[in-house]
Design a protein around this motif. Structure first.
Motif, PDB file in Angstrom:
ATOM      1  N   CYS A 982      17.506  20.454 -32.792  1.00  0.00           N
ATOM      2  CA  CYS A 982      18.648  20.458 -31.867  1.00  0.00           C
ATOM      3  C   CYS A 982      18.923  21.850 -31.294  1.00  0.00           C
ATOM      4  CB  CYS A 982      19.896  19.938 -32.581  1.00  0.00           C
ATOM      5  SG  CYS A 982      19.724  18.256 -33.203  1.00  0.00           S
ATOM      6  N   THR A 983      18.335  22.874 -31.876  1.00  0.00           N
ATOM      7  CA  THR A 983      18.592  24.224 -31.358  1.00  0.00           C
ATOM      8  C   THR A 983      17.908  24.478 -30.019  1.00  0.00           C
ATOM      9  OG1 THR A 983      16.718  25.049 -32.666  1.00  0.00           O
ATOM     10  CG2 THR A 983      18.909  25.119 -33.689  1.00  0.00           C
ATOM     11  N   ASP A 984      16.929  23.666 -29.680  1.00  0.00           N
ATOM     12  CA  ASP A 984      16.232  23.836 -28.406  1.00  0.00           C
ATOM     13  C   ASP A 984      17.166  23.448 -27.268  1.00  0.00           C
ATOM     14  OD1 ASP A 984      14.478  24.123 -26.369  1.00  0.00           O
ATOM     15  OD2 ASP A 984      13.082  22.546 -27.023  1.00  0.00           O
ATOM     16  N   ARG A 985      17.207  24.290 -26.245  1.00  0.00           N
ATOM     17  CA  ARG A 985      18.093  24.008 -25.105  1.00  0.00           C
ATOM     18  C   ARG A 985      17.696  22.734 -24.379  1.00  0.00           C
ATOM     19  NH1 ARG A 985      20.386  28.707 -21.296  1.00  0.00           N
ATOM     20  NH2 ARG A 985      21.842  29.654 -22.766  1.00  0.00           N
ATOM     21  N   ASN A 986      16.433  22.397 -24.400  1.00  0.00           N
ATOM     22  CA  ASN A 986      15.953  21.221 -23.682  1.00  0.00           C
ATOM     23  C   ASN A 986      15.907  19.977 -24.565  1.00  0.00           C
ATOM     24  OD1 ASN A 986      15.514  22.805 -21.361  1.00  0.00           O
ATOM     25  ND2 ASN A 986      13.512  23.487 -22.170  1.00  0.00           N
ATOM     26  N   TYR A 987      16.513  20.055 -25.735  1.00  0.00           N
ATOM     27  CA  TYR A 987      16.467  18.912 -26.643  1.00  0.00           C
ATOM     28  C   TYR A 987      17.334  17.784 -26.091  1.00  0.00           C
ATOM     29  CZ  TYR A 987      17.114  16.003 -30.759  1.00  0.00           C
ATOM     30  OH  TYR A 987      17.155  14.940 -31.624  1.00  0.00           O
ATOM     31  N   VAL A 988      16.839  16.575 -26.236  1.00  0.00           N
ATOM     32  CA  VAL A 988      17.574  15.387 -25.813  1.00  0.00           C
ATOM     33  C   VAL A 988      17.345  14.291 -26.845  1.00  0.00           C
ATOM     34  CG1 VAL A 988      15.645  14.629 -24.358  1.00  0.00           C
ATOM     35  CG2 VAL A 988      17.940  13.706 -23.959  1.00  0.00           C
ATOM     36  N   ASP A 989      18.399  13.602 -27.181  1.00  0.00           N
ATOM     37  CA  ASP A 989      18.331  12.471 -28.109  1.00  0.00           C
ATOM     38  C   ASP A 989      18.363  11.196 -27.282  1.00  0.00           C
ATOM     39  OD1 ASP A 989      18.734  10.533 -30.130  1.00  0.00           O
ATOM     40  OD2 ASP A 989      19.588  12.074 -31.434  1.00  0.00           O
ATOM     41  N   VAL A 990      17.264  10.461 -27.319  1.00  0.00           N
ATOM     42  CA  VAL A 990      17.108   9.284 -26.453  1.00  0.00           C
ATOM     43  C   VAL A 990      17.257   8.001 -27.257  1.00  0.00           C
ATOM     44  CG1 VAL A 990      15.696  10.465 -24.734  1.00  0.00           C
ATOM     45  CG2 VAL A 990      14.606   9.465 -26.751  1.00  0.00           C
ATOM     46  N   ASP A 991      18.138   8.022 -28.233  1.00  0.00           N
ATOM     47  CA  ASP A 991      18.358   6.816 -29.023  1.00  0.00           C
ATOM     48  C   ASP A 991      18.871   5.695 -28.125  1.00  0.00           C
ATOM     49  OD1 ASP A 991      19.776   4.899 -30.904  1.00  0.00           O
ATOM     50  OD2 ASP A 991      18.901   6.323 -32.326  1.00  0.00           O
ATOM     51  N   PRO A 992      18.332   4.478 -28.265  1.00  0.00           N
ATOM     52  CA  PRO A 992      18.782   3.384 -27.371  1.00  0.00           C
ATOM     53  C   PRO A 992      20.228   2.977 -27.591  1.00  0.00           C
ATOM     54  CG  PRO A 992      17.304   2.572 -29.091  1.00  0.00           C
ATOM     55  CD  PRO A 992      17.231   4.069 -29.145  1.00  0.00           C
ATOM     56  N   THR A 993      20.845   3.435 -28.660  1.00  0.00           N
ATOM     57  CA  THR A 993      22.239   3.045 -28.891  1.00  0.00           C
ATOM     58  C   THR A 993      23.193   3.742 -27.941  1.00  0.00           C
ATOM     59  OG1 THR A 993      23.878   2.742 -30.618  1.00  0.00           O
ATOM     60  CG2 THR A 993      22.755   4.839 -30.572  1.00  0.00           C
ATOM     61  N   TYR A1002      26.361  11.438 -21.218  1.00  0.00           N
ATOM     62  CA  TYR A1002      25.047  10.805 -21.110  1.00  0.00           C
ATOM     63  C   TYR A1002      24.302  11.406 -19.925  1.00  0.00           C
ATOM     64  CZ  TYR A1002      21.520   7.101 -21.131  1.00  0.00           C
ATOM     65  OH  TYR A1002      20.346   6.396 -21.207  1.00  0.00           O
ATOM     66  N   ASP A1003      23.046  11.808 -20.154  1.00  0.00           N
ATOM     67  CA  ASP A1003      22.210  12.420 -19.118  1.00  0.00           C
ATOM     68  C   ASP A1003      21.330  11.342 -18.519  1.00  0.00           C
ATOM     69  OD1 ASP A1003      20.506  13.939 -17.553  1.00  0.00           O
ATOM     70  OD2 ASP A1003      20.516  15.627 -18.973  1.00  0.00           O
ATOM     71  N   HIS A1004      21.632  10.962 -17.295  1.00  0.00           N
ATOM     72  CA  HIS A1004      20.883   9.876 -16.657  1.00  0.00           C
ATOM     73  C   HIS A1004      19.451  10.281 -16.378  1.00  0.00           C
ATOM     74  CE1 HIS A1004      24.307   7.144 -15.941  1.00  0.00           C
ATOM     75  NE2 HIS A1004      25.025   8.282 -15.898  1.00  0.00           N
ATOM     76  N   ARG A1005      19.207  11.568 -16.123  1.00  0.00           N
ATOM     77  CA  ARG A1005      17.845  12.003 -15.818  1.00  0.00           C
ATOM     78  C   ARG A1005      16.948  11.875 -17.041  1.00  0.00           C
ATOM     79  NH1 ARG A1005      17.416  16.815 -15.513  1.00  0.00           N
ATOM     80  NH2 ARG A1005      19.437  17.509 -16.303  1.00  0.00           N
ATOM     81  N   LEU A1006      17.483  12.219 -18.198  1.00  0.00           N
ATOM     82  CA  LEU A1006      16.680  12.202 -19.420  1.00  0.00           C
ATOM     83  C   LEU A1006      16.897  10.942 -20.253  1.00  0.00           C
ATOM     84  CD1 LEU A1006      17.236  15.917 -20.464  1.00  0.00           C
ATOM     85  CD2 LEU A1006      15.305  14.947 -19.221  1.00  0.00           C
ATOM     86  N   ALA A1007      17.784  10.057 -19.791  1.00  0.00           N
ATOM     87  CA  ALA A1007      18.047   8.771 -20.470  1.00  0.00           C
ATOM     88  C   ALA A1007      18.465   8.988 -21.919  1.00  0.00           C
ATOM     89  CB  ALA A1007      16.831   7.849 -20.392  1.00  0.00           C
ATOM     90  N   GLY A1008      19.357   9.914 -22.131  1.00  0.00           N
ATOM     91  CA  GLY A1008      19.856  10.180 -23.467  1.00  0.00           C
ATOM     92  C   GLY A1008      20.955  11.227 -23.422  1.00  0.00           C
ATOM     93  N   ILE A1009      21.307  11.744 -24.575  1.00  0.00           N
ATOM     94  CA  ILE A1009      22.331  12.780 -24.678  1.00  0.00           C
ATOM     95  C   ILE A1009      21.606  14.090 -24.977  1.00  0.00           C
ATOM     96  CG2 ILE A1009      24.343  13.573 -25.962  1.00  0.00           C
ATOM     97  CD1 ILE A1009      25.065  10.707 -26.454  1.00  0.00           C
ATOM     98  N   SER A1010      21.576  14.943 -23.990  1.00  0.00           N
ATOM     99  CA  SER A1010      20.911  16.226 -24.147  1.00  0.00           C
ATOM    100  C   SER A1010      21.920  17.280 -24.586  1.00  0.00           C
ATOM    101  CB  SER A1010      20.240  16.647 -22.835  1.00  0.00           C
ATOM    102  OG  SER A1010      21.223  16.839 -21.827  1.00  0.00           O
ATOM    103  N   ARG A1011      21.382  18.350 -25.129  1.00  0.00           N
ATOM    104  CA  ARG A1011      22.240  19.455 -25.535  1.00  0.00           C
ATOM    105  C   ARG A1011      22.934  20.059 -24.335  1.00  0.00           C
ATOM    106  NH1 ARG A1011      22.103  23.397 -29.978  1.00  0.00           N
ATOM    107  NH2 ARG A1011      23.117  25.313 -29.267  1.00  0.00           N
ATOM    108  N   GLU A1012      22.230  20.077 -23.205  1.00  0.00           N
ATOM    109  CA  GLU A1012      22.804  20.665 -21.991  1.00  0.00           C
ATOM    110  C   GLU A1012      23.982  19.842 -21.496  1.00  0.00           C
ATOM    111  OE1 GLU A1012      23.170  23.525 -19.081  1.00  0.00           O
ATOM    112  OE2 GLU A1012      21.764  23.515 -20.775  1.00  0.00           O
ATOM    113  N   SER A1013      23.814  18.523 -21.450  1.00  0.00           N
ATOM    114  CA  SER A1013      24.919  17.665 -20.984  1.00  0.00           C
ATOM    115  C   SER A1013      26.073  17.692 -21.969  1.00  0.00           C
ATOM    116  CB  SER A1013      24.415  16.236 -20.800  1.00  0.00           C
ATOM    117  OG  SER A1013      23.964  15.699 -22.037  1.00  0.00           O
ATOM    118  N   PHE A1014      25.774  17.795 -23.251  1.00  0.00           N
ATOM    119  CA  PHE A1014      26.839  17.873 -24.253  1.00  0.00           C
ATOM    120  C   PHE A1014      27.660  19.145 -24.052  1.00  0.00           C
ATOM    121  CE2 PHE A1014      28.217  19.555 -28.363  1.00  0.00           C
ATOM    122  CZ  PHE A1014      29.035  18.519 -28.803  1.00  0.00           C
TER     123      PHE A1014
END
Length: 1593
Positions: A982-993, A1002-1014
């Motif tokens: 999670c320390t990576d700036r480009n990390y994104v969690d794409v869990d389907p939940t 929610y980051d629509h481009r990466l289809a998940g919750i990224s650290r940047e959007s958070f």
């Protein structure tokens, strides 16, 4: 072979249970069924053993272990035992397997599968006495093998494997038998008994025998045994199985039961034989008496279950001893009465013309007991006698009440304890009375010893009346004092942190009462001794007697009849409203506690005088006039007379102290009856009062019974609940005379008179104590502390509405425990007596309150809460008690109307034919208002779910940043490793939940919750929360704190999605997941979240509070949608909710603890699954004052209906849920009363334990009568009085002072509540110089201000009044100033002033004065400008009073008045004055501290309810605080466990005044608010809640 459907149904795990046992059993049965010689069978057995060894070696270990596990799961619970811990070795298994095949003389056939499987915990034995357990089970027979395991080990788990070889054969395999027999050798197989094997050849497999042989022959060969333990290691075999034996005899569980049964059987036989030998029975009655003896003895072997007098369902062990015990009592009584009739020749004991020692009377009593004994079969069938323990409790209670004047009891132990205490008291007093009666008496002088006896009699009676019959609290108090560390707490107990405050409160109340009695008993003992020894009771006769009788009649009539009738809702059932109304009568919603009215004060004072003065004087008067006559040889002689005098005096005094409600009726009737009607029959007024009090109690009971009967069977309002009711109604009419006889008999024995099956036929039930129900009521609520974890995760069994709502009745019980006794004494529930029943009805709460014990300043009661949503019948009766009859205008068949404020004829007639009456419609009690909102409607839209999720994430961030373990978490290497990705700036969690509809980041481009959007959404909130920490941490975008918050928020939302079954878009699934997380059910399903296991505190202290707080924030969102966009407002809101709001699941023990601790607000999410409903509700509780209707119900109606329900359900076993006896009957409230019975007879949702309420806990009563008199209270009173005297004398000794000024703290003082003065002060404090020029209103205001300042400088009463008069004459605003001055200088409690805008109190001190020359030049110039700016005609004012100028060096200012200069002359002058006095320069930063240090006047907190605990964290910021640090410390959030208490003292450092022009000193309410420093705490309190102590000396 093919498995039959029947066998498959019995064993659903058949296909899973395959293994070695299957093969072994098949081979064994096949071998045994062969018709071959014995020698051939031996060789076959050897082959079979070799095959078994081959399977054991070659088969995998998992097959064997799986078969064992399957067998363990399929084993019945009744035979579960523990497997040995050591693993089985193959050698042991091998050796034991051989023993399973053959065991000498141990194989037997069982009769049937049912008997063998039902053995369970019992044991079967063969002819040799060897222990054997079921091994083989067949369709028609079971085979058992020997098990040598000890009995102690057999109490644990049996792990078995069932394997089936055919449709009729099964083998049960016991591995623990294998493990426990390593000594068995293989050569046992080769050394078998030939004859035994031949016998086994015939019996082992009957299904394979000749088909012509009938099954009955095999069954006849079966012998079943039961091991009967005589001693711990000695037993005998009984030829019965367990069920058959239980059907024949009762099973005694303890040795004491066996011993008691043997003793009673011997006593029955002995006493029966004695009566038969004595010849008391003749002819057929001998046979009848022998039948009674046989029934009594057989009941010890097999009791009647259920018995007609059994109080509960199921097997009742106590009921078996009823018949022999009663038989022994009756036989002993018969023998004693016969012995007395034959040996008593004289009739010495005679009362009211009746010789109680007459032999004929004793013979008649003996014959009556003989007839009663012969009628035992009928008596026990009808149920006229209770079980033994109930009878002992009833007997002790009745003797204590009617003979010794005691109270009702709460248990058998309490009854024995109270009875013994009464006997001890009589024994102590008897010696004094006997000694006094032996002394010489004359007409005018009474022996001093008798006066001592009278004083001690009053004191002991007073003490006994104030003590509860239950000694458990007293024992607990003694234990806590002498053995404080005897209670060891288990730290693993989930309830160890939850402490119930009630036991400690009860102990404190009992301790306080004991200390009070220690002083009061001595005082009243000495007082009444002095009164009695003064010969006032002999000199003033008979005038004194008539005065006392008239006084008790007048006071009693007014107190117990007139006032209660005037306060009733329908006085005399004629008026339509109370004639004496309370303040809350016309209020729609009650906001505060009940206001004490003048008639309540009158009632309590009349009651106090009546029971503490009038009745003791009457009893002492009768003791003085009757004692010598009673002890004369013509009456009872000295020995018996002293006993009767002691008992009668104790009884009359205790009953008048405890319950004086109907005493005046008894006294007046007795005086009139034996003075005018039957004067010749009197036995002295003392004994007349004693016996008439007993008679009147029975007459009152008869009156209530007849009133219940007539009300219940009145033909114009009878409600037939069934066809039997219609049938019984006309048949009850011819038996009205018998009904009256039954009522009289039941009143004499205090037994209920119950309607049979709810009909018009009444029968007498067995005697019961006042408490009625025969159980102890150790109620425990079903919550997470006493349920299994699996049931909590699936569906908590206590999650139904009734169990969850029971907490409100429990809280209502605690509220009643605090205030009930005081409210009863104030007359708010009308007249009351022992056993009375009341119904409390509100919008949703309907509870029956049963008063059990009525003492002097104590009441023991029990509350029974009914269902919130009751049945149809309950709702009809609730409507009957809540609807008004004031609008009824009927008169017979027409409606002519009614007179004003009066009831109509029909309404008045109908109210008289009810078994209940409405006493109060506005009874105020502290409770919780319940608000439930549907969670589905609040989360229906995706946007609302997104708001909830956003608050969820912000709540997690808040709790993680405010946690004291944050630094530890950030340094945890395991967490760092788990969050490394999670320390990576480009990390994104794409869990389907994750769902874009509910996740704001929610980051629509990466289809998940990224650290940047958070970070884009929540970084600002993280930074703000981090800035509020005492030690801020790095909260940059790449910081470890942001990484931890990101990981926690992703984990929390993933847990929500997992609990919602990854269907967050579905509302029902989302609510299911939300409720699962709310109650703490977190399922960590992703490997990326396993780092959380490094410290589970993150879940418990961060994620769980986050989801719970989000629910409250989501509710707040509807009232102010955009308010929480500001991080500071949101942070303050969460902090405030943390302090003032308890958010928990209702199954959590913390929820119950919070409710019982009177938390102001609570919130929970409830899942309701009742009657097919499946909904989620948000429950919000707010503590406030609730309004109840108080309905008094005829106590005999309640007892009768309860007894009828118990007999119908327990004895007659009527299980019809719609039976006629529980149908609604509005005239008797039949359904509400019957549903309040104990479960399972009734269905209340809560039945409280027997709870005692003390009058000492009622604050309003303490204000009227004063608190408890104890050594500590006396010391506090003396100290406070000394402080007041010292303050008054110190101020009065000052020159020019008077008493008014001294009480006000010295000089003239004023409370600045007047708007005119406040405005002038505020304008001057803001710079004052703008009004110092010119001749206009500004100059006049300054002139007035300086005159008041002059008063402060002088501080004399003369100057204050003269300047006040001059202000009135010369000031344009003289009216307002005059009125304000009159208030200021006339008030005795107006010494408090402000340090910024008003006055401060001061005491003249020569050591704390400063010269006016030391004042700044600006102040001196303002003081000197008075003469220049005063208008024409006002010159003489300053000359007359000598206003100070800059040159007046003789004038000095007390230090305590310097802060007045701050208010009048501006901040600069005040600060300069402070600097001048201190001799140094104070910086602006230290100005507030300097001002606080200089203020030397104090206040005392009198009303803690006036403290504003949360004003410092208010979101609206109503007040402007003098310092931000003080604001943060002036509230509950800073106090933690500390709280302001009554009596605390502190310094006043600031003041907010209503309508002040200065915003920093303006109060947001219409009351003045003080900022007080108490030790190191700051408290904001309303001025009306403090007592001003003035300046310190």
């Amino acid at each position: 072979t093919k498995k039959t459907p029947q066998t498959q149904e019995k064993n659903p795990n058949y296909h899973d249970k395959t293994g070695i046992a299957t093969t072994t059993s098949w081979l064994l049965n096949a071998l045994l069924s062969l018709r071959v010689p014995l020698e051939s069978k031996k060789s076959c057995f050897a082959s079979l053993l070799a095959i078994f060894l081959f399977f054991l070696v070659m088969c995998p270990q998992s097959v064997f272990s799986r078969s064992l596990q399957d067998g363990q799961q399929g084993q019945q619970p009744s035979s579960q035992v523990r497997v040995q811990s050591r693993p089985p070795s193959q050698a042991a298994v091998l050796g034991a397997s051989a023993s399973l095949l053959v065991r000498n003389g141990s194989v037997h056939l069982e009769a049937s599968h049912a008997t063998a499987s039902a053995v369970g915990g019992s044991s079967l034995h063969d002819e040799l006495g060897k222990f054997s357990s079921t091994l083989y089970e067949t369709g028609g027979c079971d085979m058992s093998l020997v098990n040598f395991e000890p009995a102690a080990r057999r109490a644990s788990n049996i792990c078995d494997t069932d394997s089936h070889v055919s449709s009729s054969t099964s083998v049960r395999f016991y591995p623990h038998d294998l493990l426990s027999l390593p000594q068995i050798r293989l050569n046992r197989l080769l050394t078998m008994d030939t004859d035994l094997l031949e016998q086994q050849d015939i019996d082992l497999s009957p299904d394979l025998q000749d088909h012509m042989q009938p099954q009955e022959e095999a069954a006849q060969k079966v012998k079943q045994y039961y091991r009967f333990w005589i001693l711990p290691k000695l037993w005998i075999s009984i030829n019965f199985d367990r069920l058959t034996l239980l059907a024949l005899f009762d099973r005694n569980r303890e040795i004491l039961e066996n011993v008691l049964a043997v003793i009673l059987a011997i006593l029955v036989a002995f006493l029966g034989s004695v009566l038969l030998i004595e010849g008391f029975f003749k002819d057929i009655w001998v046979f009848q008496f022998c039948l009674v003896i046989a029934s009594c003895q057989y009941s010890l072997l097999k009791s009647v279950q259920p018995d007609s007098s059994s109080p509960r369902h199921g097997h009742n062990r106590i009921i078996a001893y009823s018949r022999p015990v009663y038989f022994c009592l009756c036989c002993g009584l018969i023998w004693l009465l016969d012995y007395g009739s034959r040996n008593i020749s004289t009739t010495r004991f005679r009362l009211y013309g009746m010789a109680f020692t007459n032999p004929l009377l004793l013979l008649s009593a003996r014959d009556l007991v003989i007839v009663f004994t012969l009628c035992f079969p009928i008596v026990f069938f009808i149920g006229l006698l209770p079980q033994v323990n109930t009878f002992v409790m009833y007997l002790c209670e009745q003797l204590d009440i009617h003979v010794f004047g005691g109270n009702a009891t709460t248990s058998l132990l309490a009854a024995l304890y109270s009875f013994i205490c009464s006997i001890v008291a009589v024994a102590l007093l008897y010696g004094l009375c006997y000694g006094a009666l032996k002394d010489s008496w004359d007409g005018q002088h009474i022996p001093v010893l008798f006066s001592i006896f009278c004083g001690l009699l009053v004191a002991i009676s007073y003490h006994l009346s104030r003590q509860s019959s239950d000694p458990s609290v007293l024992f607990s108090l003694v234990q806590s004092k002498f053995f404080p560390n005897s209670e060891d707490k288990n730290p693993e107990d989930p309830l160890s942190e939850v402490k119930d405050p009630l036991p400690e409160k009860l102990r404190n109340s009992v301790s306080e009462r004991l200390q009070s009695d220690l002083i009061v008993c001595i005082v009243i003992g000495v007082l009444y001794f002095a009164i009695h020894v003064s010969t006032v009771f002999t000199v003033l006769q008979p005038i004194l007697s008539y005065v006392l009788y008239a006084l008790v009649g007048t006071v009693g009539f007014v107190t117990h009849y007139v006032l209660p009738q005037l306060r009733k809702q329908l006085p005399w059932h004629c008026f339509s409203h109370p004639l004496l109304k309370t303040k809350e009568y016309y209020q729609f919603e009650v906001r505060n506690a009940a206001h004490v009215m003048w008639f309540e004060k009158l009632h309590i004072w009349l009651l106090f005088v009546e029971k503490n003065v009038i009745y003791p004087l009457i009893v002492l008067n009768e003791l003085s006039s009757s004692a010598k006559n009673i002890a004369s040889p013509k009456k009872l002689d000295t020995e018996l007379g002293a006993l009767m005098i002691t008992i009668a005096g104790l009884k009359l005094l205790r009953s008048s102290f405890s319950s004086p409600t109907c005493q005046y009726v008894t006294v007046i009737f007795t005086v009139l009856f034996f003075t005018f009607d039957y004067k010749s029959f009197t036995e002295t007024m003392l004994l007349d009062l004693f016996f008439m009090s007993i008679l009147f109690s029975k007459l009152w009971e008869l009156f209530y019974k007849l009133r219940f009967v007539y009300t219940y069977i009145a033909p114009w309002q009878i409600t037939w609940g069934s066809a039997f009711h219609a049938f019984a109604q006309p048949f009850a009419v011819p038996h009205s005379a018998m009904l009256f006889v039954q009522a009289a008999v039941s009143a004499f024995f205090s037994t209920p008179l119950n309607p049979f099956l709810g009909s018009a036929i009444f029968i007498t039930s067995y005697a019961r104590p006042v408490k009625f129900w025969e159980r102890d009521y150790n109620t425990k609520r079903v919550d997470h502390s006493n349920t299994r974890l699996a049931s909590q995760l699936d569906r908590n069994p206590g999650s139904d509405d009734n169990n969850l709502n029971s907490i409100f009745y429990e809280h209502l019980t605690r509220s009643l425990q605090h205030s009930l006794c005081g409210d009863l004494l104030l007359g708010r529930w009308g007249n009351y007596s022992t056993g009375d029943c009341f119904i409390l009805a509100s919008d949703y709460l309907n509870a029956l309150v049963h008063l059990i014990e009525i003492g002097n300043g104590l009441v023991t009661f029990q509350l029974r809460g009914l269902e919130f949503r009751g049945t149809y019948c309950q709702q009809r009766e609730v409507e009957a008690i809540t609807e008004g009859v004031e609008e009824d205008e009927g008169f017979c068949c027409c409606e002519p109307g009614h007179l004003p404020h009066m009831l109509s004829f029909n309404a008045a007639f109908g109210q008289r034919w009810l078994a209940w009456e409405v006493l109060v419609t506005k009874y105020v009690l502290e409770g919780y208002s319940i608000t439930d909102n549907s969670a589905a409607s609040m989360l229906q839209v995706f946007d609302l779910r997104k708001i909830l999720t956003t608050y969820y994430v912000k709540g997690i961030i808040y709790y993680v940043t405010t946690s004291p373990k944050l630094e530890e978490w950030l340094a945890n290497e395991t967490m760092q490793e788990g969050l490394r990705l999670c320390t990576d700036r480009n990390y994104v969690d794409v869990d389907p939940t994750f769902n874009p509809n509910i996740d704001e980041d929610y980051d629509h481009r990466l289809a998940g919750i990224s650290r940047e959007s958070f970070c884009m959404i929540y970084l600002n909130w993280i930074e703000y929360c981090c800035s509020r920490r005492e030690k801020p941490l790095d909260s940059s975008k790449d910081s470890p704190l942001v990484t931890l918050c990101y990981g926690l928020c992703v984990l929390g939302r993933r847990a929500l999605g997992t609990a919602s079954h990854h269907m967050s878009s579905n509302l029902e699934s989302f609510l299911y997941g939300l409720h699962a997380l709310f109650k703490g059910d977190f399922r960590i399903s992703s490997i990326r979240d396993e780092w959380i296991f490094a410290d589970m505190e993150l879940l418990r202290k961060v994620v769980v509070p986050g989801i719970r707080m989000s629910l409250k924030l989501h509710q707040d969102h509807f009232t102010s949608p955009d308010e929480y966009d500001d991080p500071s407002v949101l942070y303050e809101a969460i902090t405030t909710h943390e302090e003032n709001l308890v958010i928990a699941h209702e199954g959590d023990p913390a929820w119950r603890s919070a409710v019982l601790s009177n938390s102001p607000s609570l919130l929970a999410l409830r899942h309701v699954m009742d009657d097919g409903t499946n909904e989620y509700k948000i429950i919000m509780l707010n503590k406030r004052y609730l309004s109840f209707r108080v309905i008094k119900v005829n106590k005999e109606c309640v007892r009768g209906l309860w007894a009828g329900q118990q007999q119908e359900l327990v004895f007659l076993r009527n299980r019809n849920p719609e039976r006629g006896s529980i149908q609604n009957a509005k005239q008797a409230l039949r359904n509400m009363i019957n549903s309040s019975c104990d479960q399972p007879i009734g269905y209340p949702i809560y039945v409280s334990p027997l709870t005692t309420s003390y009058s000492d806990s009622h604050e309003q009563l303490k204000e009227i009568l004063g608190g408890a008199i104890s050594l500590g209270n006396i010391r506090s009173f003396i100290v406070s009085t000394w402080h007041r005297l010292r303050k008054g004398c110190g101020a009065g000794c000052n020159s020019g002072g008077n008493i008014e000024d001294s009480d006000a703290g010295g000089g003239a003082s004023c409370t600045s509540n007047n708007a005119t003065i406040n405005e002038s002060q505020s304008s001057m404090s803001q710079g004052g110089g703008s009004a110092t020029t010119g001749q206009g209103p500004g100059a006049v205001q300054l002139y007035q201000t300086l005159l008041i300042l002059y008063l402060l400088l002088l501080g004399t009463s003369h100057s204050s009044h003269s300047v006040q008069s001059s202000l009135v004459r010369h000031s344009p605003a003289r009216a307002s100033v005059a009125s304000h001055s009159s208030y200021c200088y006339g008030s005795r409690h107006s010494s408090l002033r402000t340090s910024a805008t008003g006055f401060v109190p001061c005491r003249r001190s020569s050591t704390s004065q400063i010269s006016l020359r030391n004042l700044p030049s600006s102040i001196q110039s303002r003081l000197s400008m008075v003469n220049q700016m005063e208008p024409t005609g006002q010159t003489g004012v300053s000359a007359q009073h000598g206003l100070p100028s800059s040159s007046s060096s003789s004038q000095s200012i007390p230090a305590c008045k310097q802060h007045a200069l701050v208010g009048f002359l501006g901040t600069e002058g005040g600060s300069n004055a402070t600097e001048t006095q201190s001799g140094g320069n104070a910086s602006p930063a230290n100005q507030m501290q300097a001002k606080k240090d200089d203020v030397i006047y104090r206040i005392q907190l009198m009303d803690p309810s006036q403290v504003l605990e949360g004003i410092n964290v208010s979101k609206r910021k109503e007040l402007q605080w003098p310092d931000e640090v003080i604001r943060l410390k002036a509230g509950r959030n800073s106090w933690k466990d500390w709280s302001p208490q009554e009596g605390m003292e502190g310094h006043v450092i600031h003041r907010w005044v209503p309508c002040s022009r200065d915003p920093s000193s303006r109060s947001h309410i219409d009351k003045t608010i003080l900022l007080v420093q108490i030790e190191d705490k700051y408290v904001a309190v309303v001025e009306t809640g403090v007592l001003e102590l003035g300046a310190e000396v």
